[in-house]
Design a protein around this motif. Structure first.
Motif, PDB file in Angstrom:
ATOM      1  N   UNK A  90      -5.675  -4.412  -1.475  1.00  0.00           N
ATOM      2  CA  UNK A  90      -4.577  -5.338  -1.205  1.00  0.00           C
ATOM      3  C   UNK A  90      -4.594  -5.795   0.313  1.00  0.00           C
ATOM      4  N   UNK A  91      -4.672  -7.086   0.486  1.00  0.00           N
ATOM      5  CA  UNK A  91      -4.690  -7.709   1.686  1.00  0.00           C
ATOM      6  C   UNK A  91      -3.685  -7.170   2.913  1.00  0.00           C
ATOM      7  N   UNK A  92      -2.525  -6.854   2.435  1.00  0.00           N
ATOM      8  CA  UNK A  92      -1.521  -6.580   3.263  1.00  0.00           C
ATOM      9  C   UNK A  92      -1.960  -4.888   3.801  1.00  0.00           C
ATOM     10  N   UNK A  93      -2.032  -4.113   3.007  1.00  0.00           N
ATOM     11  CA  UNK A  93      -2.167  -2.602   3.338  1.00  0.00           C
ATOM     12  C   UNK A  93      -3.722  -2.009   3.449  1.00  0.00           C
ATOM     13  N   UNK A  94      -4.741  -2.780   2.898  1.00  0.00           N
ATOM     14  CA  UNK A  94      -5.962  -2.342   2.985  1.00  0.00           C
ATOM     15  C   UNK A  94      -6.221  -1.248   1.833  1.00  0.00           C
ATOM     16  N   UNK A  95      -5.099  -1.089   1.041  1.00  0.00           N
ATOM     17  CA  UNK A  95      -5.304  -0.108  -0.172  1.00  0.00           C
ATOM     18  C   UNK A  95      -6.026  -0.390  -1.166  1.00  0.00           C
ATOM     19  N   UNK A  96      -6.852   0.172  -1.899  1.00  0.00           N
ATOM     20  CA  UNK A  96      -7.041  -0.270  -3.363  1.00  0.00           C
ATOM     21  C   UNK A  96      -5.879  -1.184  -4.150  1.00  0.00           C
ATOM     22  N   UNK A  97      -6.328  -2.215  -4.949  1.00  0.00           N
ATOM     23  CA  UNK A  97      -5.569  -2.690  -5.661  1.00  0.00           C
ATOM     24  C   UNK A  97      -5.445  -2.217  -7.075  1.00  0.00           C
TER      25      UNK A  97
ATOM     26  N   UNK B 215       5.868  -2.003   4.502  1.00  0.00           N
ATOM     27  CA  UNK B 215       4.875  -1.381   3.450  1.00  0.00           C
ATOM     28  C   UNK B 215       3.420  -1.154   4.209  1.00  0.00           C
ATOM     29  N   UNK B 216       3.084  -1.396   5.293  1.00  0.00           N
ATOM     30  CA  UNK B 216       2.043  -0.968   6.101  1.00  0.00           C
ATOM     31  C   UNK B 216       2.004   0.648   6.322  1.00  0.00           C
ATOM     32  N   UNK B 217       3.427   0.792   6.957  1.00  0.00           N
ATOM     33  CA  UNK B 217       3.819   2.146   7.377  1.00  0.00           C
ATOM     34  C   UNK B 217       3.773   3.148   6.083  1.00  0.00           C
ATOM     35  N   UNK B 218       4.296   2.630   5.130  1.00  0.00           N
ATOM     36  CA  UNK B 218       4.268   3.388   3.884  1.00  0.00           C
ATOM     37  C   UNK B 218       2.953   3.951   3.489  1.00  0.00           C
ATOM     38  N   UNK B 219       2.241   2.906   3.301  1.00  0.00           N
ATOM     39  CA  UNK B 219       0.732   3.108   3.051  1.00  0.00           C
ATOM     40  C   UNK B 219       0.101   4.202   3.870  1.00  0.00           C
TER      41      UNK B 219
ATOM     42  N   UNK C   7      -1.366   8.144   2.782  1.00  0.00           N
ATOM     43  CA  UNK C   7      -2.586   8.572   2.761  1.00  0.00           C
ATOM     44  C   UNK C   7      -2.744   9.748   3.528  1.00  0.00           C
ATOM     45  N   UNK C   8      -1.991  10.150   4.498  1.00  0.00           N
ATOM     46  CA  UNK C   8      -2.244  11.323   5.321  1.00  0.00           C
ATOM     47  C   UNK C   8      -1.434  12.415   4.374  1.00  0.00           C
ATOM     48  N   UNK C   9      -0.900  12.206   3.220  1.00  0.00           N
ATOM     49  CA  UNK C   9      -0.407  13.427   2.370  1.00  0.00           C
ATOM     50  C   UNK C   9      -1.252  13.695   1.411  1.00  0.00           C
ATOM     51  N   UNK C  10      -2.793  13.067   1.261  1.00  0.00           N
ATOM     52  CA  UNK C  10      -3.464  13.146   0.089  1.00  0.00           C
ATOM     53  C   UNK C  10      -4.717  13.691   0.474  1.00  0.00           C
ATOM     54  N   UNK C  11      -5.532  14.390  -0.375  1.00  0.00           N
ATOM     55  CA  UNK C  11      -7.047  14.914  -0.124  1.00  0.00           C
ATOM     56  C   UNK C  11      -7.780  13.628  -0.084  1.00  0.00           C
ATOM     57  N   UNK C  12      -9.068  13.974   0.407  1.00  0.00           N
ATOM     58  CA  UNK C  12      -9.937  13.135   0.402  1.00  0.00           C
ATOM     59  C   UNK C  12     -10.632  12.346  -0.974  1.00  0.00           C
ATOM     60  N   UNK C  13     -10.116  13.179  -2.016  1.00  0.00           N
ATOM     61  CA  UNK C  13     -10.679  12.584  -3.159  1.00  0.00           C
ATOM     62  C   UNK C  13      -9.768  12.011  -3.972  1.00  0.00           C
TER      63      UNK C  13
ATOM     64  N   UNK D  62      -6.912   8.861  -4.612  1.00  0.00           N
ATOM     65  CA  UNK D  62      -6.560   7.596  -4.250  1.00  0.00           C
ATOM     66  C   UNK D  62      -5.028   7.071  -4.341  1.00  0.00           C
ATOM     67  N   UNK D  63      -4.668   6.307  -3.253  1.00  0.00           N
ATOM     68  CA  UNK D  63      -3.537   5.724  -3.578  1.00  0.00           C
ATOM     69  C   UNK D  63      -3.694   4.167  -3.424  1.00  0.00           C
ATOM     70  N   UNK D  64      -3.131   3.500  -4.173  1.00  0.00           N
ATOM     71  CA  UNK D  64      -3.261   2.057  -4.522  1.00  0.00           C
ATOM     72  C   UNK D  64      -1.846   1.298  -4.394  1.00  0.00           C
ATOM     73  N   UNK D  65      -1.863  -0.132  -3.864  1.00  0.00           N
ATOM     74  CA  UNK D  65      -0.789  -0.725  -4.061  1.00  0.00           C
ATOM     75  C   UNK D  65      -0.752  -1.595  -5.392  1.00  0.00           C
ATOM     76  N   UNK D  66       0.281  -1.166  -6.180  1.00  0.00           N
ATOM     77  CA  UNK D  66       0.025  -1.854  -7.533  1.00  0.00           C
ATOM     78  C   UNK D  66       0.843  -3.160  -7.562  1.00  0.00           C
ATOM     79  N   UNK D  67       1.808  -3.530  -6.529  1.00  0.00           N
ATOM     80  CA  UNK D  67       2.475  -4.888  -6.450  1.00  0.00           C
ATOM     81  C   UNK D  67       3.961  -4.644  -5.796  1.00  0.00           C
ATOM     82  N   UNK D  68       4.227  -5.520  -4.979  1.00  0.00           N
ATOM     83  CA  UNK D  68       5.583  -5.295  -4.283  1.00  0.00           C
ATOM     84  C   UNK D  68       5.587  -4.243  -3.604  1.00  0.00           C
ATOM     85  N   UNK D  69       6.773  -3.316  -3.879  1.00  0.00           N
ATOM     86  CA  UNK D  69       6.797  -2.024  -2.978  1.00  0.00           C
ATOM     87  C   UNK D  69       6.427  -0.777  -4.173  1.00  0.00           C
ATOM     88  N   UNK D  70       5.502  -1.123  -4.973  1.00  0.00           N
ATOM     89  CA  UNK D  70       5.247  -0.080  -6.081  1.00  0.00           C
ATOM     90  C   UNK D  70       3.823   0.134  -5.631  1.00  0.00           C
TER      91      UNK D  70
END
Length: 874
Positions: A434-441, A489-493, A497-503, A505-513
């Motif tokens: 995702x271009x905004x958050x840098x998360x996987x799409x 949205x960037x702060x949410x991402x 990420x800081x709540x997850x394990x290294x293995x 994945x969090x992705x931005x699905x679209x909008x605020x999802x």
């Protein structure tokens, strides 16, 4: 030598002497009857370098005989081999005596001649002992033309030449052979030019052979001629050392170029640039003859430029330096690299022996057993990326300019591979992130989910899929603007990420999802604990553009294999659980269960289907006429969006428009609606129908798009619709969200000639102040007032006031939702100018409405006007 008026004693030692009257001759004769070039002395040598005599030739090398001839012992002579005591006469007056004496030094010969008269000298010469007497073979008798060939006679050519019989005994050496091979006579068959010579002659069926021999670091090409009739072997040797060196250099250069070509092929064809560079270094290193190749990369740390070794190739016998401390994170400004930085950064090259380098550099490089090195910069996109270093550790190597050029070519190829890698990484990032958050799409998330499912099936482990979105994000986005929404949205991402394990994945699905993948879990609690950490992370305030924002999130969770075994099923069930969480109060997580209400599942199906509706041409426009109450004439058409679902039939806008707003699809759909409506209006006009205005709704999200005005202008230009025939409708809530921004946008649209209508007036603030500030052309009374309209209803006074307000502000007023005649009669009594509803014209597809439009025009317009319009548009 007696010249009539005196005599001279001349020692003959050189290989040749020219005799004549011309002052350029070695022996100048003053007699007038002597030709300018009268004769030639050529030195003849035997196997003993101290034994030699001379051949006398009459005339010059061009074969021209002397004018008055040459005689030896009173006999005319064209050419003869001189013997001890021979008397020579040049022409008529000049004469000479030829003697062969024991070898004397220059000083001895001078002492010998001083103080002695010519006659005394002759007497002593005749009585001399130890005089070398050579047995002469039959004297050759040269013709004049044959003298030309004497220019290449063995005695005067610079190449070594010798003769040897089949017993290996030397029979002749020319002066060049004596000079180049002084020990040839003493070594005999043990000399390199003689070794194996006889065996080679015996084994060969040819009389003319050649071979190469190496003597004292020089390479000679030995031409061998076996003269069978005299049982002699004649050899001539040519020094080809420089040629062989040049050939060797050319061969090495060709091999290096081939290795660079192969290395470049690795760099261009291998997708993994690390593997490509490693293969390229190995390919080049084997051919280049170096012992170690290092590729060093620059990087910044605390604003200091550091160098670290990234790739290394080495021969087995050479130790690795990759793990040494002085090869990692070395600062340029205070290490042995300090001198290198300005040289390499400016494209320069360092090549030298280590012993010639400054002390600090020498101390460091000696640790790596380096005797000599060459360092070439790697420039990537105009910047100093690092360098490639070639080390010689076994013996010192002097680098040639050709090698420097070829290594520079290799550095350029590495640079090209790195540039391609950077571009690939950017493309990869853009395609799967995702271009905004840098998360996987969603593409990358789905791919990882499928891989995790395959692994879960093999290992028989569980995994969890989560769907989460922000509660009331649209309100924040609409209130504070899109830039604030993006920052949120960037702060949410970041928090997720800081709540997850290294293995995970969090992705931005679209909008605020957002979607989350938790692979390899053993218990439901593993997922619920993660969901709880995420919820707690959002209990802290988010500072946003001067505001303290509190955001809740809702999460739905589905598990493999209990809630689905395929990616699509798990995503759908996690989304269903998310909607259940929202129904239960928001700000919580919800596990999927099979008895969840079907409405959430229905929403999931619709939302997924809507993403493909435009591509599958399932969206269409219906058109509803706007009628002038006084004349009954159609004065405009409103375009209304519909969704023809392949399974569920015609879906009303109230059902899918909110979904389009949430997912952001409304931007793409809204542009399609505007373009299609404008094209349809032009098409009706071209068919000769009355020129009606076309009304199109702009959604709140679409209205605040940065390129809205540009998009409208492009569509008008593309469709060639007169701007005055277009009316854009915005809702009251949209208009007052940011009054200053709204004013600017509406002013730009109105400046193009497009009309502006405020839709759903009366359902928002209904502020008279807003109406006076906004550039409007039309007010549309919301259908909520019309539905409850009857003769004693309070809405009657509200509508009457709105109509009066419209007249006062010079705005056209349109009442929407006219479904029965009572509503129509009441509006007519209130002098409402224009109405729209099912009673006056149902929304219909364009092809069904065409006949209605034609009939209305012919009914309410004079026939002459209709005829004129038909002629105009035909």
């Amino acid at each position: 030598m007696d010249e009539g008026e005196g005599h001279r004693v001349i020692e003959l030692k050189a290989s040749s002497y020219f005799v004549g009257r011309d002052p350029t001759n070695a022996i100048v004769l003053e007699s007038k009857d002597v030709s300018r070039q009268h004769a030639i002395f050529l030195r003849l040598t035997s196997t003993n370098p101290n034994d030699y005599s001379f051949l006398l030739i009459d005339g010059n090398l061009q074969g021209t005989a002397s004018s008055n001839g040459t005689k030896v012992n009173a006999e005319p002579c064209l050419s003869t081999r001189l013997g001890h005591g021979d008397q020579i006469r040049f022409g008529c007056q000049a004469k000479a005596n030829y003697f062969i004496l024991d070898p004397l030094t220059d000083q001895e010969f001078q002492d010998y001649c001083e103080g002695r008269g010519y006659e005394d000298l002759l007497t002593e010469v005749h009585n001399a002992r130890g005089t070398i007497i050579i047995d002469h073979p039959q004297q050759p008798n040269f013709e004049a033309a044959s003298l030309v060939r004497l220019a290449s006679f063995p005695e005067i050519i610079p190449s070594p030449m010798f003769e040897v019989n089949l017993r290996g005994e030397l029979t002749y050496l020319n002066p060049a052979a004596m000079q180049d091979f002084p020990n040839l006579h003493s070594l005999g068959l043990d000399h390199p030019v003689m070794q194996g010579l006889m065996a080679l002659i015996k084994q060969s069926s040819h009389n003319i052979l050649s071979r190469e021999v190496e003597i004292a670091g020089k390479v000679f090409e030995q031409s061998i001629h076996y003269i069978s009739e005299s049982s002699l072997v004649r050899c001539c040797l040519f020094d080809v050392t420089q040629r062989k060196h040049a050939e060797s250099e050319l061969l090495k250069r060709d091999h290096l170029l081939q290795s660079v070509a192969k290395s470049t092929a690795h760099l261009l064809t291998n997708v993994d640039y690390e593997t490509a560079i490693s293969k390229a270094l190995a390919t080049f290193g084997e051919v280049a003859g170096v012992d170690r190749i290092c590729v060093v990369e620059n990087h910044l740390q605390a604003e200091s430029l550091l160098a670290s070794l990234r790739f290394e190739w080495r021969r087995d016998a050479v130790s690795s330096v990759r793990g040494t401390s002085h090869r990692q994170q070395q600062p340029y400004n205070n290490s042995y690299l300090q001198r290198w930085l300005p040289i390499l950064a400016n494209g320069g090259i360092i090549r030298d022996s280590v012993r010639a380098l400054p002390e600090l550099e020498r101390q460091q490089l000696v640790q790596d057993d380096i005797l000599s090195l060459m360092v070439v910069p790697i420039i990537v996109s105009g910047s100093f990326w690092g360098f490639i270093e070639l080390d010689s550790c076994v013996e010192e190597h002097r680098w040639s300019a050709q090698e420097e050029s070829i290594v520079s070519t290799l550095a350029t190829s590495i640079s090209a591979a790195l540039q391609r890698q950077y571009k690939d990484e950017i493309i990869q990032l853009q395609a799967f992130h995702d271009a905004l958050t840098g998360l996987p799409n969603r593409i990358l998330f789905t791919d990882r989910l499928n891989l995790s499912l395959a692994e879960a099936r093999r290992s028989q482990h569980s995994l969890a899929v989560m769907f989460m979105d922000l509660d009331r994000f649209k309100t924040i986005n609409d209130t504070l603007g899109h830039s604030a929404g993006d920052a949120l949205l960037q702060e949410v991402a970041n928090r997720v990420k800081h709540c997850l394990r290294e293995s995970d994945t969090v992705a931005r699905w679209g909008g605020d999802e957002f979607t989350l993948l938790l692979p390899n879990i053993d218990h439901v609690e593993d997922a619920t604990r993660t969901a709880q950490r995420i919820l707690e992370a959002f209990r802290e305030v988010i500072p946003l553009e001067g505001h303290d924002i509190y955001v809740n999130t809702s999460i739905g969770i589905a598990f493999y294999p209990a809630d689905g075994k395929e990616a699509e099923t798990l995503l759908k069930n996690a989304d269903v659980a998310l909607y259940q969480a929202k129904e239960r109060g928001r700000g919580i997580y919800q596990l999927y269960n099979r008895v969840m209400n079907s409405e959430a599942s229905e929403q999931f199906v619709l939302r997924n289907g809507l993403r493909h509706a435009l591509d599958r041409q399932e969206l269409l426009l219906h058109y509803q006429p706007q009628v002038d109450l006084l004349s009954g004439r159609f004065i405009g058409i409103e375009a209304l969006l519909r969704w023809q679902h392949p399974e569920k039939g015609l879906i009303p806008p109230a059902t899918f428009i909110p979904l389009a707003e949430e997912t952001g699809l409304i931007i793409e759909i809204g542009e399609w609606v505007l373009r299609t409506a404008c094209q349809q209006a032009v098409e009706w006009q071209q068919e000769g129908l009355q020129p009606l205005s076309i009304a199109v709704n702009l959604s709140a999200r679409q209205f605040y798009e940065p390129n809205l005005v540009e998009m409208i202008a492009d569509i008008l230009q593309e469709t060639q619709l007169d701007p005055s025939s277009l009316e854009l409708e915005i809702t009251e809530s949209t208009a007052i969200k940011n009054i200053d921004v709204t004013q600017g946008i509406l002013a730009q649209i109105q400046a193009m000639g497009v009309r502006i209508a405020m839709d759903d007036f009366g359902t928002g603030y209904s502020s008279l102040n807003y109406l006076t500030q906004l550039p409007l052309d039309t007010l549309k009374i919301d259908r909520a007032f019309i539905q409850n309209l009857w003769s004693e209803a309070k809405e009657l006074e509200i509508i009457h006031a709105v109509i009066a307000l419209g007249r006062a502000l010079d705005l056209t007023v349109i009442a929407e939702g006219i479904d029965n005649t009572e509503q129509l009669d009441l509006l007519r009594s209130l002098n409402c100018p224009i109405v729209q509803g099912y009673l006056t014209g149902r929304p219909s597809p364009a092809n069904e409405l065409r006949g209605v439009l034609q009939a209305n025009w012919q009914q309410h317009c004079p026939s002459a006007e209709v005829e004129l319009a038909l002629q105009t548009f035909s």
